[in-house]
Design a protein around this motif. Structure first.
Motif, PDB file in Angstrom:
ATOM      1  N   GLY A 165       9.646   8.456   2.777  1.00 50.83           N
ATOM      2  CA  GLY A 165      11.050   7.579   2.449  1.00 50.83           C
ATOM      3  C   GLY A 165      10.929   7.058   1.652  1.00 50.83           C
ATOM      4  N   ILE A 166       9.364   6.374   0.729  1.00 49.30           N
ATOM      5  CA  ILE A 166       9.583   5.293   0.038  1.00 49.30           C
ATOM      6  C   ILE A 166       9.194   6.026  -0.837  1.00 49.30           C
ATOM      7  CG2 ILE A 166       8.152   3.323  -1.026  1.00 49.30           C
ATOM      8  CD1 ILE A 166       7.332   2.462   1.689  1.00 49.30           C
ATOM      9  N   GLU A 167       9.064   7.612  -1.124  1.00 45.84           N
ATOM     10  CA  GLU A 167       8.160   7.981  -2.128  1.00 45.84           C
ATOM     11  C   GLU A 167       9.754   8.241  -2.830  1.00 45.84           C
ATOM     12  OE1 GLU A 167       5.186  10.317  -1.310  1.00 45.84           O
ATOM     13  OE2 GLU A 167       5.438  11.688  -2.848  1.00 45.84           O
ATOM     14  N   SER A 168      10.568   9.092  -1.755  1.00 41.07           N
ATOM     15  CA  SER A 168      12.021   9.488  -1.931  1.00 41.07           C
ATOM     16  C   SER A 168      12.215   8.646  -1.880  1.00 41.07           C
ATOM     17  CB  SER A 168      12.748  10.159  -0.950  1.00 41.07           C
ATOM     18  OG  SER A 168      13.533  10.837  -0.987  1.00 41.07           O
ATOM     19  N   SER A 169      12.365   7.295  -2.047  1.00 35.56           N
ATOM     20  CA  SER A 169      13.585   6.793  -2.757  1.00 35.56           C
ATOM     21  C   SER A 169      13.895   5.853  -3.880  1.00 35.56           C
ATOM     22  CB  SER A 169      13.480   5.207  -1.668  1.00 35.56           C
ATOM     23  OG  SER A 169      12.648   4.325  -1.779  1.00 35.56           O
ATOM     24  N   PHE A 170      12.123   6.021  -4.263  1.00 34.42           N
ATOM     25  CA  PHE A 170      11.596   6.128  -5.568  1.00 34.42           C
ATOM     26  C   PHE A 170      11.770   7.240  -6.786  1.00 34.42           C
ATOM     27  CE2 PHE A 170       7.852   2.975  -4.770  1.00 34.42           C
ATOM     28  CZ  PHE A 170       7.556   1.922  -5.052  1.00 34.42           C
ATOM     29  N   LEU A 171      11.860   7.942  -5.901  1.00 34.07           N
ATOM     30  CA  LEU A 171      12.451   9.544  -7.104  1.00 34.07           C
ATOM     31  C   LEU A 171      14.567   9.339  -7.572  1.00 34.07           C
ATOM     32  CD1 LEU A 171      11.684  12.653  -5.155  1.00 34.07           C
ATOM     33  CD2 LEU A 171      11.180  11.744  -7.325  1.00 34.07           C
ATOM     34  N   GLY A 172      14.479   7.943  -6.251  1.00 35.59           N
ATOM     35  CA  GLY A 172      15.708   8.389  -6.408  1.00 35.59           C
ATOM     36  C   GLY A 172      16.412   7.012  -7.187  1.00 35.59           C
ATOM     37  N   VAL A 193      20.353   7.101  -4.176  1.00 32.76           N
ATOM     38  CA  VAL A 193      19.091   6.774  -3.663  1.00 32.76           C
ATOM     39  C   VAL A 193      18.667   7.137  -1.879  1.00 32.76           C
ATOM     40  CG1 VAL A 193      17.779   4.756  -2.785  1.00 32.76           C
ATOM     41  CG2 VAL A 193      18.548   4.739  -5.030  1.00 32.76           C
ATOM     42  N   ALA A 194      20.142   6.660  -0.872  1.00 36.14           N
ATOM     43  CA  ALA A 194      20.028   6.683   0.248  1.00 36.14           C
ATOM     44  C   ALA A 194      20.607   8.164   0.344  1.00 36.14           C
ATOM     45  CB  ALA A 194      21.354   5.935   0.776  1.00 36.14           C
ATOM     46  N   LEU A 195      20.466   8.651  -0.062  1.00 34.72           N
ATOM     47  CA  LEU A 195      20.689  10.513   0.103  1.00 34.72           C
ATOM     48  C   LEU A 195      18.895  11.382   0.178  1.00 34.72           C
ATOM     49  CD1 LEU A 195      22.979  12.578   0.036  1.00 34.72           C
ATOM     50  CD2 LEU A 195      22.886  12.981  -1.768  1.00 34.72           C
ATOM     51  N   CYS A 196      18.513  10.243  -1.239  1.00 29.78           N
ATOM     52  CA  CYS A 196      17.495  11.518  -1.576  1.00 29.78           C
ATOM     53  C   CYS A 196      16.172  10.464  -0.674  1.00 29.78           C
ATOM     54  CB  CYS A 196      16.600  10.353  -2.684  1.00 29.78           C
ATOM     55  SG  CYS A 196      17.517  10.892  -3.979  1.00 29.78           S
ATOM     56  N   LEU A 225       9.222  14.748 -11.950  1.00 32.02           N
ATOM     57  CA  LEU A 225      10.225  15.123 -13.140  1.00 32.02           C
ATOM     58  C   LEU A 225      10.845  15.521 -13.384  1.00 32.02           C
ATOM     59  CD1 LEU A 225      10.071  13.366 -15.814  1.00 32.02           C
ATOM     60  CD2 LEU A 225       9.464  15.437 -17.249  1.00 32.02           C
ATOM     61  N   ILE A 226      11.051  17.015 -12.677  1.00 28.55           N
ATOM     62  CA  ILE A 226      12.404  17.537 -12.714  1.00 28.55           C
ATOM     63  C   ILE A 226      12.928  17.672 -11.274  1.00 28.55           C
ATOM     64  CG2 ILE A 226      12.582  20.457 -11.474  1.00 28.55           C
ATOM     65  CD1 ILE A 226      10.304  21.033 -12.706  1.00 28.55           C
ATOM     66  N   THR A 227      12.242  16.574 -10.341  1.00 30.13           N
ATOM     67  CA  THR A 227      13.506  15.972  -8.608  1.00 30.13           C
ATOM     68  C   THR A 227      14.266  15.258  -9.160  1.00 30.13           C
ATOM     69  OG1 THR A 227      11.847  16.687  -7.788  1.00 30.13           O
ATOM     70  CG2 THR A 227      13.996  15.734  -7.155  1.00 30.13           C
ATOM     71  N   LEU A 228      13.783  14.521 -11.134  1.00 33.61           N
ATOM     72  CA  LEU A 228      13.956  12.885 -11.710  1.00 33.61           C
ATOM     73  C   LEU A 228      15.088  13.294 -12.160  1.00 33.61           C
ATOM     74  CD1 LEU A 228      11.794  10.008 -11.975  1.00 33.61           C
ATOM     75  CD2 LEU A 228      13.647  10.701 -13.809  1.00 33.61           C
ATOM     76  N   THR A 257       0.831  -0.819  -0.042  1.00 32.37           N
ATOM     77  CA  THR A 257       0.540  -0.211   0.142  1.00 32.37           C
ATOM     78  C   THR A 257       1.396   1.395  -0.296  1.00 32.37           C
ATOM     79  OG1 THR A 257      -1.671  -1.348   1.337  1.00 32.37           O
ATOM     80  CG2 THR A 257      -1.649   1.409   1.089  1.00 32.37           C
ATOM     81  N   TRP A 258       2.159   1.339   0.816  1.00 30.34           N
ATOM     82  CA  TRP A 258       2.802   2.549   1.043  1.00 30.34           C
ATOM     83  C   TRP A 258       3.373   2.615  -0.042  1.00 30.34           C
ATOM     84  CZ3 TRP A 258       0.104   4.460   4.158  1.00 30.34           C
ATOM     85  CH2 TRP A 258       0.091   3.676   5.587  1.00 30.34           C
ATOM     86  N   PHE A 259       3.897   1.423  -0.807  1.00 25.60           N
ATOM     87  CA  PHE A 259       4.454   1.263  -2.538  1.00 25.60           C
ATOM     88  C   PHE A 259       3.856   2.466  -2.929  1.00 25.60           C
ATOM     89  CE2 PHE A 259       7.497  -2.281  -1.195  1.00 25.60           C
ATOM     90  CZ  PHE A 259       8.674  -1.427  -1.421  1.00 25.60           C
ATOM     91  N   LYS A 260       2.633   2.111  -3.534  1.00 22.10           N
ATOM     92  CA  LYS A 260       0.604   2.972  -4.555  1.00 22.10           C
ATOM     93  C   LYS A 260       1.286   3.617  -3.844  1.00 22.10           C
ATOM     94  CE  LYS A 260      -2.043  -1.558  -4.175  1.00 22.10           C
ATOM     95  NZ  LYS A 260      -2.822  -1.845  -3.721  1.00 22.10           N
ATOM     96  N   ILE A 261       0.913   3.846  -2.371  1.00 20.98           N
ATOM     97  CA  ILE A 261       0.649   5.752  -2.056  1.00 20.98           C
ATOM     98  C   ILE A 261       2.109   6.654  -2.746  1.00 20.98           C
ATOM     99  CG2 ILE A 261       0.860   7.496  -0.375  1.00 20.98           C
ATOM    100  CD1 ILE A 261      -0.956   4.951   1.387  1.00 20.98           C
ATOM    101  N   ALA A 262       3.473   6.209  -3.029  1.00 21.73           N
ATOM    102  CA  ALA A 262       3.930   6.890  -3.241  1.00 21.73           C
ATOM    103  C   ALA A 262       4.315   6.944  -4.287  1.00 21.73           C
ATOM    104  CB  ALA A 262       5.514   6.428  -3.108  1.00 21.73           C
ATOM    105  N   LEU A 263       4.365   6.323  -5.758  1.00 24.36           N
ATOM    106  CA  LEU A 263       3.484   5.544  -6.755  1.00 24.36           C
ATOM    107  C   LEU A 263       2.851   6.778  -6.919  1.00 24.36           C
ATOM    108  CD1 LEU A 263       4.268   2.544  -7.697  1.00 24.36           C
ATOM    109  CD2 LEU A 263       5.710   3.765  -8.383  1.00 24.36           C
TER     110      LEU A 263
END
Lengths: 414, 235
Positions: A328-335, A388-391, A20-23, A3-9
């Motif tokens: 954290g999950i959301e940010s790690s996805f960005l990373g 990714v850890a930094l993100c 996109l800009i962050t990515l 669920t948390w992965f889903k919410i993040a994505l």
């Protein structure tokens, strides 16, 4: 967890422009780190090659004890005798990692075309060993020469650096005279014939360097000895273990010699490495700042926009660490996605470099060399993990602020 | 079942106060509330705006802390619990229905209803049928894949009710649950809550101004200026 992965994505998708800009910032950062890391690796490898093979230092060099400190002042005392040369050869060839062991003698003096004289320094080596060194040159191929190979049977045929040849007006086939003092201090002169015109890897030596057969050098110095024995190994990675094995073996035999690795002898390599490490650190700090600022900005916006959502989730029983995990999950996805795009960019740039084969002239080098990027998977993986850890770490600050909000205030946020 | 008998107490408040400080201003939202609510009650808290209804519900729901006084939930003194313990207790024993529905916009109705179970760490195999059952119970069996923005106000509130009930809580707290709904939908929501209260013995406490809702309750707590001015048992 799903669920948390889903919410993040889905939140990343919902705010696609911002994501996109962050990515892209992460992707460019990752690509910069990978490409510069690849270029740095190329510089390390090329300079390592230039030291071991180009300057014929080999992986290991054996000197008479004290040669490096006193050898210039009293050459006769610090030359290896023929017996010592044979003993060293015997010890080295017994080691399966050793592919070649060869004596060398470095000389200096004056070289003259009959009208002009200038100083020279020359590397005296066994002509038949030169191919073994040159075959090791894969990256800096500028050491190719004009003319013909030096030969064991032609002791007066020598190689002259292009700069020196130009200074003296020498061409392939020209004759000249070298003048020096023997190890006993007597003046000695020899005729020589230019077999080769050489590119040398160090610009300031271009008008001074020669490469001569060992027999020529020995004849000029009036000795049968050599000032060093150069050992070439099957793999550079074996340098340290073989260094220890040979040092022990020579000490046990009481030879009175010292052994050095190519790194100990090549200060240039270490300086280049230190310089590139510093530049890389500088670049990484810039990337670090850009990535951290982008992620902090994106996550701060996300936390602000989703304050009510945080309040709702906390009311439903989500703990503070759950809020941290969600962002954290959301940010790690960005990373992860950023590194994925960055990886693609890296491969595209490297493919272009391989296709276009650009050349460049490094500082202090007398010829242009091909530019290459050597991508190391382990380095790329560790850079990706670090980013990714930094993100994730960068998201912690806004997420922590979000998680510590009073639930009632968060629910009332407009 | 009823608190007035002094038995089976779900909530017990003793001289609870809540003071907000806004800059130099000190606002006494609750001025010493003592209250007992039993399991299975259907209680409405009513009063004018600013009377402290929402504050009272927030304290009972453990999403806010009293300034002083004693507050017990199911016999446990909750003011001494840590934030994590309160979170666990909220997740296990309390369901919330918010005036603005407060559904997670990126999740479907089904995923929203599963959320409290997943916060608890339930596996999907257990959370999914429980959520489907609750959605069917509130009449949204055909809308489980819809995101909140595709649902009407009444449907959203039904999803919120399903989410509040999916953990089978002892208490459901609803803050103005019908405020954003038209009359027909509001009546349906009231009937649904009443039905769930009777069918599952779940305690409902809600704040409201809505007379249609007040007509349905067992017990009415009249709150004014942070004090209970009166209580009325209807059944």
């Amino acid at each position: 967890m799903r669920t948390w992965f889903k919410i993040a994505l889905r939140n990343l998708k919902k705010n696609r422009r911002r994501s996109l800009i962050t990515l892209l910032a992460i992707a460019l950062g990752f690509a910069s780190v990978c490409l510069f890391g690849g270029f740095t690796q190329y510089m390390y490898d090329a300079n390592q090659e230039a030291a071991i093979y180009g300057r014929a230092l080999g992986h290991l060099t054996v000197f008479k004890q004290g040669f490096l400190e006193q050898g210039q002042l009293d050459p006769a005392r610090y030359l290896l005798t023929t017996e010592e040369i044979e003993s060293i050869r015997g010890i080295c060839t017994a080691n399966p990692q050793v592919v070649m062991v060869t004596p060398q003698l470095q000389i200096s003096g004056l070289v003259s075309n009959g009208k002009i004289s200038t100083i020279f320094i020359a590397h005296g080596l066994v002509p038949s060993s030169i191919d073994a060194f040159m075959n090791g040159m894969k990256l800096f191929k500028f050491l190719e020469f004009e003319g013909r190979k030096l030969e064991d049977d032609s002791p007066y045929g020598v190689a002259v650096a292009k700069g020196l040849a130009k200074l003296l007006g020498l061409k392939v086939g020209s004759n000249a005279v070298v003048l020096s003092t023997t190890v006993d201090g007597q003046t000695n002169a020899l005729d020589m014939e230019v077999f080769q015109l050489l590119n040398v890897d160090t610009e300031f030596l271009n008008n001074k360097v020669m490469r001569v057969p060992l027999a020529f050098a020995q004849q000029l110095y009036d000795t049968r000895g050599a000032d060093r024995m150069v050992v070439l190994l099957d793999r550079t990675e074996n340098t340290e273990p073989v260094f220890k094995q040979l040092r022990t073996a020579m000490q046990e035999l009481g030879l009175g010699v010292e052994i050095k690795t190519w790194k100990q002898l090549s200060q240039w390599y270490q300086k280049v490495r230190d310089m590139f490490d510093l530049i890389f650190l500088f670049l990484f700090v810039i990337v670090f700042v850009i990535v951290v600022m982008s992620v902090v900005n994106t996550m701060s916006m996300a936390v602000l926009e989703r304050t009510r959502e945080i309040g709702t989730l906390r009311a439903l029983g989500l703990k503070r660490r759950g809020v941290l995990l969600m962002f954290g999950i959301e940010s790690s996805f960005l990373g992860v996605f950023g590194c994925g795009v960055g990886l693609l960019l890296t491969f595209m740039v490297r493919a272009w470099v391989n296709f276009a084969q650009p050349t460049w002239t490094p500082p202090g080098i007398s010829a242009s060399v091909p530019l290459k990027i050597i991508l190391l998977p382990s380095y790329m993986v560790s850079s990706g993990i670090a980013l990714v850890a930094l993100c994730v770490l960068a998201s912690l600050l806004p997420a922590l602020r979000g998680s510590r909000q009073n639930i009632v205030d968060a629910l009332g946020h407009v | 079942m009823r608190a007035r008998n002094g038995e089976n107490l779900l909530i017990e408040m003793d001289e609870v106060t809540k003071i907000y400080t806004l800059g130099q201003t000190r606002v006494e939202a609750l001025k010493g509330i003592s209250l007992k609510i039993g399991y299975g009650e259907f209680v409405a808290v009513w009063g004018p705006s600013g009377s402290g209804k929402t504050t009272l519900l927030n304290l009972i729901g453990m999403i806010d802390q009293p300034t002083s006084g004693r507050l017990c939930f199911g016999g446990r003194e909750i003011t001494s619990l840590t934030d994590n313990q309160q979170s666990d207790l909220r997740n296990q024993a309390i369901g919330f229905i918010f005036q603005g529905f407060n559904l997670i916009p990126v999740l479907s109705a089904l995923e929203n209803v599963m959320l409290p179970l997943q916060i608890r760490g339930e596996k999907l195999a257990r959370a999914l049928p429980a959520a489907q059952k609750r959605l069917a119970q509130v009449g949204l069996g055909d809308f489980i894949q819809q995101r909140p923005d595709k649902l009407s106000g009444g449907q959203r509130q039904r999803v919120a009710i399903a989410r509040a009930l999916v953990t089978e809580p002892s208490l459901v707290i609803a803050d103005e649950p019908t405020a954003n709904l038209d009359t027909t939908t509001a009546m349906k929501i009231v009937d649904l809550m009443r039905e769930l209260n009777r069918g599952e013995n779940t305690t409902f406490i809600f704040s409201t101004h809505d007379q249609r809702l007040l007509a349905q309750v067992d017990r009415l707590i009249d709150l004014q200026d942070g004090l209970i001015r009166g209580e009325e048992y209807r059944r």
